[in-house]
Design a protein around this motif. Structure first.
Motif, PDB file in Angstrom:
ATOM      1  N   UNK A  49       0.747  -0.901   0.233  1.00 40.23           N
ATOM      2  CA  UNK A  49      -0.030  -0.098  -0.221  1.00 40.23           C
ATOM      3  C   UNK A  49       0.842   1.525  -0.424  1.00 40.23           C
ATOM      4  N   UNK A  50       1.028   1.510  -0.874  1.00 36.97           N
ATOM      5  CA  UNK A  50       1.229   3.127  -1.080  1.00 36.97           C
ATOM      6  C   UNK A  50       0.720   4.547   0.045  1.00 36.97           C
ATOM      7  N   UNK A  51       0.381   5.453  -0.279  1.00 37.30           N
ATOM      8  CA  UNK A  51      -0.175   6.421   0.641  1.00 37.30           C
ATOM      9  C   UNK A  51      -1.018   6.677   1.515  1.00 37.30           C
ATOM     10  N   UNK A  52      -2.005   5.450   0.872  1.00 38.76           N
ATOM     11  CA  UNK A  52      -3.950   4.978   1.144  1.00 38.76           C
ATOM     12  C   UNK A  52      -3.492   3.635   1.139  1.00 38.76           C
ATOM     13  N   UNK A  53      -4.647   3.640   1.408  1.00 34.30           N
ATOM     14  CA  UNK A  53      -5.721   2.474   0.739  1.00 34.30           C
ATOM     15  C   UNK A  53      -6.011   1.687  -0.633  1.00 34.30           C
ATOM     16  N   UNK A  54      -5.934   2.654  -1.321  1.00 33.06           N
ATOM     17  CA  UNK A  54      -6.716   3.003  -2.362  1.00 33.06           C
ATOM     18  C   UNK A  54      -5.448   2.816  -3.808  1.00 33.06           C
ATOM     19  N   UNK A 127      -8.009  -3.538  -6.880  1.00 36.25           N
ATOM     20  CA  UNK A 127      -8.113  -2.496  -8.224  1.00 36.25           C
ATOM     21  C   UNK A 127      -6.807  -2.096  -8.334  1.00 36.25           C
ATOM     22  N   UNK A 128      -6.588  -1.777  -7.462  1.00 37.23           N
ATOM     23  CA  UNK A 128      -5.047  -0.439  -7.464  1.00 37.23           C
ATOM     24  C   UNK A 128      -4.200  -1.262  -7.554  1.00 37.23           C
ATOM     25  N   UNK A 129      -4.041  -3.283  -6.456  1.00 38.65           N
ATOM     26  CA  UNK A 129      -2.553  -3.793  -5.835  1.00 38.65           C
ATOM     27  C   UNK A 129      -2.973  -4.486  -7.789  1.00 38.65           C
ATOM     28  N   UNK A 130      -4.181  -4.600  -8.155  1.00 39.80           N
ATOM     29  CA  UNK A 130      -4.368  -5.287  -9.775  1.00 39.80           C
ATOM     30  C   UNK A 130      -3.576  -4.797 -10.464  1.00 39.80           C
ATOM     31  N   UNK A 131      -4.266  -2.804 -11.017  1.00 36.49           N
ATOM     32  CA  UNK A 131      -3.745  -2.343 -12.319  1.00 36.49           C
ATOM     33  C   UNK A 131      -2.318  -2.134 -12.009  1.00 36.49           C
TER      34      UNK A 131
END
Length: 173
Positions: A49-54, A127-131
């Motif tokens: 996770x970067x800055x946020x969970x999104x 979604x973020x990880x899949x991308x």
């Protein structure tokens, strides 16, 4: 109706379609190469996770498992990968993820912390990880680099990895 009557074309097509659909999962399962091995000494890219969970980014550990580099894009990760010694990159990039390709079986759930269980069901993170992973797979296919991913949280010793990239483009025979 006489026994010599031929089947109607739509009946034949229906039979073929049903047979194909029932055999399709088996065919696809055979097409995905897997490898059982340890990632020790290999080039690893961990989804984080970067800055946020999104949002998601890459964490690249050195050979001792400590932070070496972090990247937001596949091109940066591949450029870093290319700087490493041949023995470290000879099998490709090993993606380590605690959610991406981990099945939600009872056995795997027992290995997950409450945070990982939350991430498994958190759509923005997934979604973020899949991308992030899809971007790496697309770039690695162009570069001819195999990308493997763990399929279990049990990564002690040797463990199962599945190939994410196209084997025709990334595996040498």
């Amino acid at each position: 109706m006489p026994a010599t009557t031929l089947m109607k074309p739509h009946s034949i097509l229906l039979i073929l379609l049903v047979g194909f659909v029932f055999h399709l999962p088996a065919l696809r399962a055979e097409e995905v190469p897997t490898m059982t091995m340890s990632f020790l000494g290999k080039y690893q890219a961990v989804t984080m996770t970067a800055v946020s969970l999104e949002s998601a980014s890459w964490f690249v550990p050195n050979e001792d498992g400590k932070f070496e580099a972090g990247f937001d894009h596949a091109a940066e990760l591949i450029a870093h990968y290319r700087t490493k010694p041949a023995e470290r990159i000879s099998d490709g990039i090993f993606v380590v993820s605690y959610t991406h390709s981990i099945p939600l079986t009872e056995e795997e759930k027992k290995r997950m912390s409450s945070h990982l269980l939350m991430l498994q069901s958190h759509k923005p993170w997934r979604d973020a990880e899949n991308k992030l992973v899809e971007e790496l797979v697309a770039a690695a296919n162009k570069e001819g680099i195999p990308v493997w991913i763990n399929t279990s949280l049990n990564m002690a010793g040797t463990y199962q990895n599945k190939l994410l990239t196209d084997p025709k483009l990334t595996l040498r025979k």
